[in-house]
Design a protein around this motif. Structure first.
Motif, PDB file in Angstrom:
ATOM      1  N   ILE A 251      -6.599   4.060 -10.954  1.00 26.06           N
ATOM      2  CA  ILE A 251      -5.708   4.502  -9.876  1.00 26.06           C
ATOM      3  C   ILE A 251      -6.357   4.403  -8.495  1.00 26.06           C
ATOM      4  O   ILE A 251      -5.673   4.580  -7.479  1.00 26.06           O
ATOM      5  CB  ILE A 251      -5.212   5.944 -10.101  1.00 26.06           C
ATOM      6  CG1 ILE A 251      -6.376   6.899 -10.338  1.00 26.06           C
ATOM      7  CG2 ILE A 251      -4.210   5.990 -11.245  1.00 26.06           C
ATOM      8  CD1 ILE A 251      -5.961   8.360 -10.460  1.00 26.06           C
ATOM      9  N   ASP A 252      -7.651   4.123  -8.439  1.00 24.14           N
ATOM     10  CA  ASP A 252      -8.338   4.121  -7.149  1.00 24.14           C
ATOM     11  C   ASP A 252      -7.754   3.108  -6.172  1.00 24.14           C
ATOM     12  O   ASP A 252      -7.779   3.319  -4.955  1.00 24.14           O
ATOM     13  CB  ASP A 252      -9.829   3.835  -7.342  1.00 24.14           C
ATOM     14  CG  ASP A 252     -10.593   5.029  -7.897  1.00 24.14           C
ATOM     15  OD1 ASP A 252     -10.041   6.145  -7.890  1.00 24.14           O
ATOM     16  OD2 ASP A 252     -11.744   4.833  -8.341  1.00 24.14           O
ATOM     17  N   GLY A 253      -7.244   2.015  -6.675  1.00 19.62           N
ATOM     18  CA  GLY A 253      -6.688   0.981  -5.805  1.00 19.62           C
ATOM     19  C   GLY A 253      -5.504   1.441  -4.983  1.00 19.62           C
ATOM     20  O   GLY A 253      -5.180   0.820  -3.959  1.00 19.62           O
ATOM     21  N   LEU A 254      -4.838   2.527  -5.403  1.00 16.33           N
ATOM     22  CA  LEU A 254      -3.707   3.038  -4.626  1.00 16.33           C
ATOM     23  C   LEU A 254      -4.137   3.530  -3.247  1.00 16.33           C
ATOM     24  O   LEU A 254      -3.316   3.631  -2.334  1.00 16.33           O
ATOM     25  CB  LEU A 254      -3.018   4.177  -5.386  1.00 16.33           C
ATOM     26  CG  LEU A 254      -2.325   3.789  -6.696  1.00 16.33           C
ATOM     27  CD1 LEU A 254      -1.813   5.035  -7.405  1.00 16.33           C
ATOM     28  CD2 LEU A 254      -1.177   2.812  -6.446  1.00 16.33           C
ATOM     29  N   SER A 258      -5.035  -3.002   0.825  1.00 15.60           N
ATOM     30  CA  SER A 258      -5.145  -4.428   0.512  1.00 15.60           C
ATOM     31  C   SER A 258      -5.261  -4.706  -0.988  1.00 15.60           C
ATOM     32  O   SER A 258      -5.429  -5.861  -1.389  1.00 15.60           O
ATOM     33  CB  SER A 258      -6.351  -5.034   1.228  1.00 15.60           C
ATOM     34  OG  SER A 258      -7.562  -4.462   0.766  1.00 15.60           O
ATOM     35  N   SER A 259      -5.169  -3.680  -1.820  1.00 19.58           N
ATOM     36  CA  SER A 259      -5.348  -3.878  -3.261  1.00 19.58           C
ATOM     37  C   SER A 259      -4.116  -4.487  -3.907  1.00 19.58           C
ATOM     38  O   SER A 259      -2.991  -4.395  -3.395  1.00 19.58           O
ATOM     39  CB  SER A 259      -5.670  -2.550  -3.947  1.00 19.58           C
ATOM     40  OG  SER A 259      -4.522  -1.709  -3.967  1.00 19.58           O
ATOM     41  N   GLN A 260      -4.326  -5.084  -5.064  1.00 23.82           N
ATOM     42  CA  GLN A 260      -3.218  -5.671  -5.824  1.00 23.82           C
ATOM     43  C   GLN A 260      -2.258  -4.602  -6.320  1.00 23.82           C
ATOM     44  O   GLN A 260      -1.041  -4.816  -6.359  1.00 23.82           O
ATOM     45  CB  GLN A 260      -3.757  -6.478  -6.996  1.00 23.82           C
ATOM     46  CG  GLN A 260      -4.483  -7.755  -6.592  1.00 23.82           C
ATOM     47  CD  GLN A 260      -4.950  -8.547  -7.805  1.00 23.82           C
ATOM     48  OE1 GLN A 260      -5.223  -8.002  -8.864  1.00 23.82           O
ATOM     49  NE2 GLN A 260      -5.046  -9.862  -7.644  1.00 23.82           N
ATOM     50  N   ILE A 261      -2.795  -3.448  -6.701  1.00 22.64           N
ATOM     51  CA  ILE A 261      -1.918  -2.416  -7.242  1.00 22.64           C
ATOM     52  C   ILE A 261      -1.030  -1.827  -6.138  1.00 22.64           C
ATOM     53  O   ILE A 261       0.133  -1.511  -6.377  1.00 22.64           O
ATOM     54  CB  ILE A 261      -2.721  -1.328  -7.981  1.00 22.64           C
ATOM     55  CG1 ILE A 261      -1.787  -0.478  -8.858  1.00 22.64           C
ATOM     56  CG2 ILE A 261      -3.528  -0.467  -7.040  1.00 22.64           C
ATOM     57  CD1 ILE A 261      -2.505   0.461  -9.798  1.00 22.64           C
ATOM     58  N   THR A 262      -1.563  -1.708  -4.921  1.00 27.56           N
ATOM     59  CA  THR A 262      -0.729  -1.266  -3.806  1.00 27.56           C
ATOM     60  C   THR A 262       0.362  -2.288  -3.501  1.00 27.56           C
ATOM     61  O   THR A 262       1.515  -1.932  -3.267  1.00 27.56           O
ATOM     62  CB  THR A 262      -1.587  -1.009  -2.555  1.00 27.56           C
ATOM     63  OG1 THR A 262      -2.457   0.107  -2.814  1.00 27.56           O
ATOM     64  CG2 THR A 262      -0.733  -0.712  -1.344  1.00 27.56           C
ATOM     65  N   ARG A 264       1.749  -4.327  -5.583  1.00 28.40           N
ATOM     66  CA  ARG A 264       2.782  -4.217  -6.612  1.00 28.40           C
ATOM     67  C   ARG A 264       3.644  -2.977  -6.405  1.00 28.40           C
ATOM     68  O   ARG A 264       4.867  -3.026  -6.560  1.00 28.40           O
ATOM     69  CB  ARG A 264       2.115  -4.196  -8.000  1.00 28.40           C
ATOM     70  CG  ARG A 264       3.072  -3.989  -9.171  1.00 28.40           C
ATOM     71  CD  ARG A 264       4.191  -5.034  -9.234  1.00 28.40           C
ATOM     72  NE  ARG A 264       3.666  -6.387  -9.245  1.00 28.40           N
ATOM     73  CZ  ARG A 264       3.420  -7.081 -10.352  1.00 28.40           C
ATOM     74  NH1 ARG A 264       3.656  -6.545 -11.539  1.00 28.40           N
ATOM     75  NH2 ARG A 264       2.964  -8.332 -10.266  1.00 28.40           N
ATOM     76  N   LEU A 265       3.015  -1.871  -6.044  1.00 27.22           N
ATOM     77  CA  LEU A 265       3.752  -0.632  -5.852  1.00 27.22           C
ATOM     78  C   LEU A 265       4.847  -0.780  -4.801  1.00 27.22           C
ATOM     79  O   LEU A 265       5.988  -0.339  -5.005  1.00 27.22           O
ATOM     80  CB  LEU A 265       2.784   0.488  -5.459  1.00 27.22           C
ATOM     81  CG  LEU A 265       3.413   1.819  -5.026  1.00 27.22           C
ATOM     82  CD1 LEU A 265       4.248   2.418  -6.147  1.00 27.22           C
ATOM     83  CD2 LEU A 265       2.340   2.793  -4.578  1.00 27.22           C
ATOM     84  N   ILE A 266       4.525  -1.378  -3.679  1.00 32.70           N
ATOM     85  CA  ILE A 266       5.485  -1.428  -2.572  1.00 32.70           C
ATOM     86  C   ILE A 266       6.194  -2.772  -2.454  1.00 32.70           C
ATOM     87  O   ILE A 266       6.915  -3.011  -1.490  1.00 32.70           O
ATOM     88  CB  ILE A 266       4.819  -1.041  -1.242  1.00 32.70           C
ATOM     89  CG1 ILE A 266       3.679  -2.001  -0.897  1.00 32.70           C
ATOM     90  CG2 ILE A 266       4.329   0.395  -1.302  1.00 32.70           C
ATOM     91  CD1 ILE A 266       3.053  -1.721   0.464  1.00 32.70           C
ATOM     92  N   GLY A 267       5.984  -3.647  -3.427  1.00 29.33           N
ATOM     93  CA  GLY A 267       6.752  -4.887  -3.488  1.00 29.33           C
ATOM     94  C   GLY A 267       6.285  -5.996  -2.596  1.00 29.33           C
ATOM     95  O   GLY A 267       7.019  -6.954  -2.348  1.00 29.33           O
ATOM     96  N   LEU A 268       5.043  -5.931  -2.154  1.00 29.36           N
ATOM     97  CA  LEU A 268       4.530  -7.002  -1.283  1.00 29.36           C
ATOM     98  C   LEU A 268       4.229  -8.296  -2.045  1.00 29.36           C
ATOM     99  O   LEU A 268       4.123  -9.353  -1.447  1.00 29.36           O
ATOM    100  CB  LEU A 268       3.255  -6.538  -0.576  1.00 29.36           C
ATOM    101  CG  LEU A 268       3.439  -5.518   0.556  1.00 29.36           C
ATOM    102  CD1 LEU A 268       2.086  -5.146   1.134  1.00 29.36           C
ATOM    103  CD2 LEU A 268       4.353  -6.065   1.645  1.00 29.36           C
ATOM    104  N   ASP A 269       4.063  -8.155  -3.362  1.00 32.40           N
ATOM    105  CA  ASP A 269       3.731  -9.356  -4.162  1.00 32.40           C
ATOM    106  C   ASP A 269       4.954  -9.977  -4.795  1.00 32.40           C
ATOM    107  O   ASP A 269       4.859 -10.809  -5.687  1.00 32.40           O
ATOM    108  CB  ASP A 269       2.692  -9.002  -5.226  1.00 32.40           C
ATOM    109  CG  ASP A 269       3.194  -7.971  -6.221  1.00 32.40           C
ATOM    110  OD1 ASP A 269       4.312  -7.446  -6.024  1.00 32.40           O
ATOM    111  OD2 ASP A 269       2.472  -7.690  -7.193  1.00 32.40           O
ATOM    112  N   GLY A 270       6.114  -9.583  -4.331  1.00 34.01           N
ATOM    113  CA  GLY A 270       7.354 -10.177  -4.820  1.00 34.01           C
ATOM    114  C   GLY A 270       7.816  -9.596  -6.134  1.00 34.01           C
ATOM    115  O   GLY A 270       8.797 -10.021  -6.686  1.00 34.01           O
TER     116      GLY A 270
END
Length: 270
Positions: A251-254, A258-262, A264-270
């Motif tokens: 969960i640290d990436g939240l 600039s993390s991948q998990i963030t 994905r969470l907010i839809g920046l990676d489509g």
């Protein structure tokens, strides 16, 4: 016969885990102290723990992220996780972090109802799309919001743009074989009812099951199960196994914008 207590024993397999709760609380408190916009203890019900915190962005809000903490429905509260809001907050999202009544004072089905009320309250305060995230037991609780028996009003449910279940529990029946069920008090009927993977989805809102590659195999199995089974009902699902991370570091990436998990969470990676 499989040792189901060991299958879910995260702390026993992570060195130094006994010191982590104090560290989480310290980090979260330090983060809160530096926030410009923070609204604590907003009641979403009459219960002592039925409160949520709001972390607001610096400018206009793009929407609402709700993060639900874990702890096997028996431990922790919202105050230990505030810093996990930073990734989404940095990108302009308002983040709600609810507490909930813990077992044995509440059954898991009661906690599901509380999170429903918490999301509804947060949604009444913050406009725009809603993105749900939860860790471990919190992953269970957010995926329950998407099931065919979800009590979310349509006006709220239809705003959900994506759900991120991090190391989530989606089939609770194995927990009946663990010692923790002495506290949870689940029956087979409740474990089945409360298992998102055993429900039909209410709609087609996207779901990502995210899990650390160094977690207990059972958590990887639970994540794979959720991503797999709802694909058969035309829900856009994804399984992400992030290498090298355990049940606590995943969960640290939240906290990292600039993390991948963030992303994905907010839809920046489509």
């Amino acid at each position: 016969m499989r040792d189901w207590d060991d299958a879910y024993a995260n702390s026993a397999h992570i060195p130094g885990s006994d010191k982590m709760p104090a560290l989480w609380a310290e980090r979260a408190a330090a983060y809160r102290a530096g926030l410009k916009e923070f609204r604590p203890d907003i009641a979403y019900g009459a219960g002592e723990r039925q409160k949520l915190d709001l972390v607001l962005p610096d400018g206009d809000s793009k929407g609402l992220v709700v993060f639900v903490h874990g702890g096997y429905w028996m431990r922790f509260d919202k105050s230990a996780w505030t810093d996990l809001a930073e990734g989404a907050r940095h990108h302009g999202w308002t983040v709600a972090l609810p507490s909930y009544t813990l077992a044995p004072a509440a059954r898991i089905s009661d906690i599901t109802a509380e999170i429903t009320a918490a999301i509804a309250k947060a949604a009444s305060l913050v406009s725009g799309p809603i993105r749900l995230a939860g860790h471990s037991a919190g992953g269970h609780l957010v995926t329950r919001m998407l099931c065919d028996d979800s009590r979310l009003e349509s006006a709220v449910y239809n705003r959900i743009a994506g759900t991120l279940s991090i190391s989530g529990l989606h089939d609770l029946r194995p927990l009946l074989k663990t010692g923790m069920n002495e506290t949870l008090g689940m029956t087979m009927e409740e474990a089945t009812l409360e298992s998102a993977a055993l429900h039909l989805p209410r709609g087609h809102s996207p779901v990502t099951a995210w899990v650390g590659g160094s977690e207990r195999p059972e958590f990887i199995r639970q994540s794979d199960l959720m991503a797999n089974i709802w694909t058969g009902f035309d829900v856009p699902t994804h399984l992400v196994v992030e290498p090298g991370l355990n049940h606590f570091t995943v969960i640290d990436g939240l906290k990292d914008p600039s993390s991948q998990i963030t992303a994905r969470l907010i839809g920046l990676d489509g």
